[in-house]
Design a protein around this motif. Structure first.
Motif, PDB file in Angstrom:
ATOM      1  N   UNK A 283       0.839  -1.214   0.000  1.00 51.64           N
ATOM      2  CA  UNK A 283       0.000   0.000   0.000  1.00 51.64           C
ATOM      3  C   UNK A 283       0.869   1.256   0.000  1.00 51.64           C
ATOM      4  N   UNK A 284       1.907   1.224   0.839  1.00 53.63           N
ATOM      5  CA  UNK A 284       2.755   2.414   0.957  1.00 53.63           C
ATOM      6  C   UNK A 284       3.563   2.645  -0.325  1.00 53.63           C
ATOM      7  N   UNK A 285       4.064   1.576  -0.917  1.00 58.73           N
ATOM      8  CA  UNK A 285       4.828   1.737  -2.171  1.00 58.73           C
ATOM      9  C   UNK A 285       3.893   2.279  -3.265  1.00 58.73           C
ATOM     10  N   UNK A 287       1.152   4.052  -2.888  1.00 60.99           N
ATOM     11  CA  UNK A 287       0.748   5.452  -2.674  1.00 60.99           C
ATOM     12  C   UNK A 287       1.926   6.405  -2.882  1.00 60.99           C
ATOM     13  N   UNK A 288       3.156   5.906  -2.788  1.00 57.66           N
ATOM     14  CA  UNK A 288       4.321   6.759  -3.077  1.00 57.66           C
ATOM     15  C   UNK A 288       4.561   6.852  -4.585  1.00 57.66           C
ATOM     16  N   UNK A 289       4.496   5.698  -5.252  1.00 57.95           N
ATOM     17  CA  UNK A 289       4.910   5.687  -6.668  1.00 57.95           C
ATOM     18  C   UNK A 289       3.803   6.075  -7.645  1.00 57.95           C
ATOM     19  N   UNK A 290       2.549   5.885  -7.264  1.00 58.10           N
ATOM     20  CA  UNK A 290       1.493   6.164  -8.240  1.00 58.10           C
ATOM     21  C   UNK A 290       1.471   7.636  -8.682  1.00 58.10           C
ATOM     22  N   UNK A 291       1.582   8.601  -7.740  1.00 55.35           N
ATOM     23  CA  UNK A 291       1.634  10.004  -8.202  1.00 55.35           C
ATOM     24  C   UNK A 291       2.859  10.277  -9.076  1.00 55.35           C
ATOM     25  N   UNK A 292       3.972   9.603  -8.783  1.00 56.81           N
ATOM     26  CA  UNK A 292       5.190   9.787  -9.590  1.00 56.81           C
ATOM     27  C   UNK A 292       4.939   9.286 -11.012  1.00 56.81           C
ATOM     28  N   UNK A 293       4.323   8.105 -11.108  1.00 54.86           N
ATOM     29  CA  UNK A 293       4.032   7.527 -12.435  1.00 54.86           C
ATOM     30  C   UNK A 293       3.113   8.450 -13.244  1.00 54.86           C
ATOM     31  N   UNK A 294       2.109   9.003 -12.570  1.00 49.25           N
ATOM     32  CA  UNK A 294       1.170   9.894 -13.279  1.00 49.25           C
ATOM     33  C   UNK A 294       1.867  11.166 -13.762  1.00 49.25           C
ATOM     34  N   UNK A 295       2.693  11.748 -12.879  1.00 52.07           N
ATOM     35  CA  UNK A 295       3.419  12.969 -13.296  1.00 52.07           C
ATOM     36  C   UNK A 295       4.385  12.643 -14.438  1.00 52.07           C
ATOM     37  N   UNK A 296       5.017  11.459 -14.335  1.00 50.95           N
ATOM     38  CA  UNK A 296       5.956  11.039 -15.379  1.00 50.95           C
ATOM     39  C   UNK A 296       5.244  10.942 -16.732  1.00 50.95           C
ATOM     40  N   UNK A 297       4.049  10.349 -16.737  1.00 52.55           N
ATOM     41  CA  UNK A 297       3.317  10.186 -17.999  1.00 52.55           C
ATOM     42  C   UNK A 297       2.984  11.545 -18.608  1.00 52.55           C
TER      43      UNK A 297
END
Ligand code: AQP
Length: 335
Positions: A283-285, A287-297
């Motif tokens: 869950x923590x990984x 919630x940390x990486x999902x916003x990064x992935x979205x900004x990256x896209x």
């Protein structure tokens, strides 16, 4: 700190090879991003370093990989208003200083480097560039008179070598470089493979072994599968004081991403089953990486913006590199 500077200067680099993973994020990128307000920051996409194993160069994708890495670094929180971000090959002083430093570096120092020994052992033909890799890295750092170099544990030996090279130059000629210190986080500087907690999570192993790493752009589903499949041990529940390497690695990931002290984390999970621990880590990984992935896209769709950031970054750092290189050339009798 070098006289006349208001803030300590940070320099660090990352190669545009392979897919960035959670170890890169925890050990390096999150530290870069978190400390930006404290320091004067220079971050470099080290594309010349990506050439040291020519068999691994993917000519057709290297150009795109550099831009994608820029997008990912920005998505991880690197702020171009605070930090210069640029491509190593855009600033020729890196290669020029590397040659000058290679001339003062004993070969024995390079042959002793752990990373060289392990990478060379896997190759039939070892290029001179692989041996000289840490000299180029020393040039990257010393050019900017960096005080601090935030890196993972695996790079500590190379930073110590950069100091040794600078000292040898000072003894042979005159003092000109700031001696850099590694900035290594106390916990999380060596995230281990999920499939084998005795080896460092690494880009090259991630390419060969599904389940080894979590890529920063992995979907939530892939992340959950990787964490739930992580190797633990034959026990069923977590016992602080008796942690196997796999369980300790999961807690280190949790500790690093939550920012909570290790004793609190161990107390929270004490007595819980491994699958509950894994669910909390996943869950923590996510919630940390999902916003990064979205900004990256979003960022990677704007090639013009990325090219502009990289060009402006190179323009900002070029005069600093030029000034150091000129002094070194003068001291060596070239100017
Ligand atoms: N597992 C890790 N834990 C913590 N920090 C790590 N770093 C790498 N792996 C871990 C840190 O990430 C930064 C960027 O590393 P790099 O681009 O130089 O890549 P690398 O070290 O070549 O990455 P890999 O995954 O280790 O690649 P291979 O497969 O080539 O061995 C550095 O600061 C590094 O310390």
């Amino acid at each position: 700190m070098t006289a006349g500077r208001q803030q300590q200067r940070v320099f660090s680099g990352i190669q545009p090879t392979g897919r960035l993973h959670l170890g890169n994020y925890i050990g390096a990128l999150s530290v870069w991003a978190a400390n930006q307000a404290r320091y004067d920051n220079i971050f470099c996409i080290v594309d010349l370093h990506a050439l040291t194993i020519p068999e691994a160069i993917r000519v057709e994708t290297l150009r795109a990989a550099r831009r994608e890495l820029a997008a990912l670094l920005l998505a991880c929180g690197i702020d171009p208003a605070r930090s210069a971000l640029f491509l190593q090959s855009y600033v020729p002083a890196h290669a020029e200083l590397a040659w000058l430093l290679a001339c003062v570096t004993p070969v024995g120092w390079l042959e002793r480097m752990t990373q060289y020994k392990s990478k060379a052992a896997a190759l039939t033909t070892v290029g001179a560039g692989l041996l000289e890799y840490p000299v180029l890295q020393a040039a990257d750092i010393l050019l900017y008179q960096a005080d601090l170099v935030p890196v993972g544990e695996d790079q500590r030996q190379h930073i110590e070598l950069a100091r040794d090279i600078a000292r040898r130059f000072h003894n042979l000629f005159r003092p000109v470089f700031t001696l850099p210190e590694p900035l290594v986080r106390p916990s999380g500087a060596r995230i281990m493979g999920l499939d084998d907690p005795t080896v460092k999570m690494s880009k090259s192993l991630a390419e060969e072994r599904p389940g080894h790493a979590i890529a920063l752009t992995d979907s939530p589903e892939r992340i959950r599968n990787a964490v739930m499949g992580a190797v633990t041990d034959s026990g069923r529940e977590l016992r602080p004081g008796e942690l196997s390497p796999g369980v300790a690695n999961l807690l280190t990931i949790y500790e690093a991403l939550s920012g909570r002290p290790r004793p609190d984390v161990e107390a929270e999970f004490a007595g819980q089953g491994y699958s509950a621990v894994k669910r909390a880590v996943a869950d923590l990984v996510v919630s940390t990486l999902d916003p990064i992935r979205r900004r990256y896209l979003a960022l990677s769709a704007d090639a013009g913006y990325l090219d502009r950031i990289l060009r402006e970054g190179a323009d900002r750092v070029h005069p600093i590199a030029r000034a150091t290189l000129d002094r070194v050339k003068r001291l060596m009798g070239l100017v």
